[in-house]
Design an enzyme around this catalytic site. Structure first.
Site, PDB file in Angstrom:
ATOM      1  N   HIS A   1      10.481  -5.024 -13.706  1.00 22.42           N
ATOM      2  CA  HIS A   1      10.341  -3.571 -13.874  1.00 22.42           C
ATOM      3  C   HIS A   1      11.073  -2.901 -12.710  1.00 22.42           C
ATOM      4  O   HIS A   1      10.693  -3.080 -11.545  1.00 22.42           O
ATOM      5  CB  HIS A   1       8.856  -3.194 -13.868  1.00 22.42           C
ATOM      6  CG  HIS A   1       8.602  -1.723 -14.017  1.00 22.42           C
ATOM      7  ND1 HIS A   1       7.331  -1.198 -14.044  1.00 22.42           N
ATOM      8  CD2 HIS A   1       9.430  -0.650 -14.148  1.00 22.42           C
ATOM      9  CE1 HIS A   1       7.391   0.121 -14.189  1.00 22.42           C
ATOM     10  NE2 HIS A   1       8.658   0.475 -14.245  1.00 22.42           N
TER      11      HIS A   1
ATOM     12  N   HIS B   1      27.225  -2.518 -10.428  1.00 22.24           N
ATOM     13  CA  HIS B   1      28.025  -3.562 -11.074  1.00 22.24           C
ATOM     14  C   HIS B   1      27.552  -4.973 -10.728  1.00 22.24           C
ATOM     15  O   HIS B   1      27.139  -5.265  -9.627  1.00 22.24           O
ATOM     16  CB  HIS B   1      29.496  -3.399 -10.706  1.00 22.24           C
ATOM     17  CG  HIS B   1      29.767  -3.620  -9.255  1.00 22.24           C
ATOM     18  ND1 HIS B   1      29.992  -4.880  -8.741  1.00 22.24           N
ATOM     19  CD2 HIS B   1      29.786  -2.778  -8.204  1.00 22.24           C
ATOM     20  CE1 HIS B   1      30.170  -4.779  -7.433  1.00 22.24           C
ATOM     21  NE2 HIS B   1      30.050  -3.514  -7.094  1.00 22.24           N
TER      22      HIS B   1
HETATM   23  C1  LIG Z   1       3.366  -1.856  -2.148  1.00 19.07           C
HETATM   24  C2  LIG Z   1       2.078  -1.592  -2.882  1.00 19.07           C
HETATM   25  C3  LIG Z   1       2.017  -2.498  -4.137  1.00 19.07           C
HETATM   26  C4  LIG Z   1       0.962  -1.954  -1.941  1.00 19.07           C
HETATM   27  O1  LIG Z   1      -0.253  -1.771  -2.558  1.00 19.07           O
HETATM   28  P1  LIG Z   1      -1.565  -2.402  -1.856  1.00 19.07           P
HETATM   29  O2  LIG Z   1      -1.446  -3.893  -1.820  1.00 19.07           O
HETATM   30  O3  LIG Z   1      -2.736  -1.824  -2.575  1.00 19.07           O
HETATM   31  O4  LIG Z   1      -1.460  -1.952  -0.355  1.00 19.07           O
HETATM   32  P2  LIG Z   1      -2.314  -0.866   0.455  1.00 19.07           P
HETATM   33  O5  LIG Z   1      -2.315   0.438  -0.238  1.00 19.07           O
HETATM   34  O6  LIG Z   1      -3.611  -1.506   0.788  1.00 19.07           O
HETATM   35  O7  LIG Z   1      -1.436  -0.719   1.786  1.00 19.07           O
HETATM   36  C5  LIG Z   1      -1.246  -1.803   2.686  1.00 19.07           C
HETATM   37  C6  LIG Z   1      -0.423  -1.264   3.838  1.00 19.07           C
HETATM   38  O8  LIG Z   1       0.918  -1.045   3.377  1.00 19.07           O
HETATM   39  C7  LIG Z   1       1.248   0.367   3.521  1.00 19.07           C
HETATM   40  N1  LIG Z   1       1.997   0.742   2.321  1.00 19.07           N
HETATM   41  C8  LIG Z   1       1.590   0.597   1.032  1.00 19.07           C
HETATM   42  N2  LIG Z   1       2.549   1.005   0.215  1.00 19.07           N
HETATM   43  C9  LIG Z   1       3.564   1.427   0.985  1.00 19.07           C
HETATM   44  C10 LIG Z   1       4.832   1.952   0.663  1.00 19.07           C
HETATM   45  N3  LIG Z   1       5.240   2.103  -0.591  1.00 19.07           N
HETATM   46  N4  LIG Z   1       5.660   2.265   1.695  1.00 19.07           N
HETATM   47  C11 LIG Z   1       5.242   2.096   2.971  1.00 19.07           C
HETATM   48  N5  LIG Z   1       4.052   1.584   3.318  1.00 19.07           N
HETATM   49  C12 LIG Z   1       3.213   1.265   2.323  1.00 19.07           C
HETATM   50  C13 LIG Z   1      -0.083   1.084   3.647  1.00 19.07           C
HETATM   51  O9  LIG Z   1       0.078   2.299   4.330  1.00 19.07           O
HETATM   52  C14 LIG Z   1      -0.900   0.077   4.381  1.00 19.07           C
HETATM   53  O10 LIG Z   1      -0.535   0.117   5.746  1.00 19.07           O
HETATM   54  P3  LIG Z   1      -1.608  -0.197   6.925  1.00 19.07           P
HETATM   55  O11 LIG Z   1      -2.058  -1.616   6.692  1.00 19.07           O
HETATM   56  O12 LIG Z   1      -0.800  -0.021   8.167  1.00 19.07           O
HETATM   57  O13 LIG Z   1      -2.697   0.805   6.739  1.00 19.07           O
HETATM   58  C15 LIG Z   1       1.960  -0.103  -3.369  1.00 19.07           C
HETATM   59  O14 LIG Z   1       1.571   0.757  -2.300  1.00 19.07           O
HETATM   60  C16 LIG Z   1       3.245   0.423  -3.964  1.00 19.07           C
HETATM   61  O15 LIG Z   1       4.108   0.987  -3.288  1.00 19.07           O
HETATM   62  N6  LIG Z   1       3.394   0.184  -5.281  1.00 19.07           N
HETATM   63  C17 LIG Z   1       4.537   0.618  -6.032  1.00 19.07           C
HETATM   64  C18 LIG Z   1       4.064   1.410  -7.253  1.00 19.07           C
HETATM   65  C19 LIG Z   1       5.214   1.765  -8.168  1.00 19.07           C
HETATM   66  O16 LIG Z   1       6.249   2.232  -7.776  1.00 19.07           O
HETATM   67  N7  LIG Z   1       4.985   1.505  -9.474  1.00 19.07           N
HETATM   68  C20 LIG Z   1       5.937   1.830 -10.506  1.00 19.07           C
HETATM   69  C21 LIG Z   1       5.434   3.008 -11.303  1.00 19.07           C
HETATM   70  S1  LIG Z   1       6.430   3.428 -12.657  1.00 19.07           S
END
Ligand SMILES: CC(C)(COP(=O)(O)OP(=O)(O)OC[C@H]1O[C@@H](n2cnc3c(N)ncnc32)[C@H](O)[C@@H]1OP(=O)(O)O)[C@@H](O)C(=O)NCCC(=O)NCCS
Length: 215
Positions: free
Chosen positions: A148, A139
């Site tokens: 998104h 709410h």
């Molecule tokens: C958050 C996010 C954008 C980070 O992407 P990135 O910038 O490429 O980051 P990296 O993969 O290089 O990870 C960086 C650090 O964050 C951590 N990390 C990344 N995503 C994480 C998540 N969702 N939860 C916890 N830790 C996460 C990695 O393990 C890494 O840790 P480290 O430095 O200790 O090794 C991505 O992982 C994510 O979660 N995107 C969401 C995607 C989504 O839901 N899209 C919608 C689809 S419909």
């Protein structure tokens, strides 16, 4: 009858096509015509029974009354939305018949509300927003333009999400929290404190791992 073109024929475009066809089949005055996509590989394809009719520039040549932008990236979707709005395009709300939406909820033009979404009373959903599969928006949420909300997200009551932010799949935002604009909340994050604009935050509880350039 709205004659609707879908901009983008990728995975999200096909989700939007499915939503529009289910609206039509449920009796809404909506006729999905097909997709426009600039990718060469998409041309002449038929996806979910709807044709790819050309690229975005073909909007001028194909008779239609409204469009939905089916581009997942928030910044790209915003850019295309702003340009086409200036050109006078109309944007329909694609609202899956199996979404549960309180009667007073306000939804901006071009929003896509997927299957299984629940939106509670008093919420305001901005323009060009994606509320993806089975997310819940409780709410009096205020969801900014071009946001998104990914599948399976839960937003508590009175949450505010700034324009252009991505709330990653399965994240949870506790009630009354505020998240700024053009931020990214990682998949599975638990937002227990307010977050500023232009950050990437991950984990439970969420921590900021980097800043994003200003849009
Ligand atoms: C958050 C996010 C954008 C980070 O992407 P990135 O910038 O490429 O980051 P990296 O993969 O290089 O990870 C960086 C650090 O964050 C951590 N990390 C990344 N995503 C994480 C998540 N969702 N939860 C916890 N830790 C996460 C990695 O393990 C890494 O840790 P480290 O430095 O200790 O090794 C991505 O992982 C994510 O979660 N995107 C969401 C995607 C989504 O839901 N899209 C919608 C689809 S419909």
């Amino acid at each position: 009858m709205e004659r609707v073109l879908i901009l983008g024929a990728g995975g999200h475009g096909q989700v939007v096509a499915d939503v529009l066809m289910r609206m039509r089949d449920a009796g809404a005055q909506v006729a999905p015509l097909g997709y426009l996509d600039d990718a060469a590989a998409m041309q002449n394809q038929t996806l979910l029974g709807l044709p790819v009719l050309g690229g975005v520039a073909d909007l001028d040549h194909i008779a239609h009354t409204a469009i939905v932008i089916a581009i997942g990236d928030n910044d790209t979707r915003r850019t295309v939305f702003d340009r086409l709005r200036r050109q006078g395009e109309r944007f329909i709300v694609a609202r899956h018949p199996q979404a549960v939406i309180a009667p007073d909820v306000r939804i901006g033009p071009g929003a896509v509300i997927c299957a299984g979404v629940i939106i509670s009373p008093g919420a305001v959903i901005g323009a060009n927003v994606i509320l993806n599969t089975a997310c819940t928006v409780d709410h009096h949420n205020m969801i900014g333009d071009h946001v998104h909300i990914a599948p399976g997200v839960h937003l508590g009551g009175d949450v505010q999400i700034g324009a252009g932010t991505l709330v990653g799949i399965g994240a949870t935002v506790m009630p009354q929290r505020q998240v700024g604009a053009w931020s990214i909340l990682g998949a599975g994050a638990l937002i227990h404190a307010d977050l500023p604009s232009h950050v990437v935050a991950v984990g439970a509880p969420a921590r900021i791992i980097r800043f994003r350039k200003e849009e």
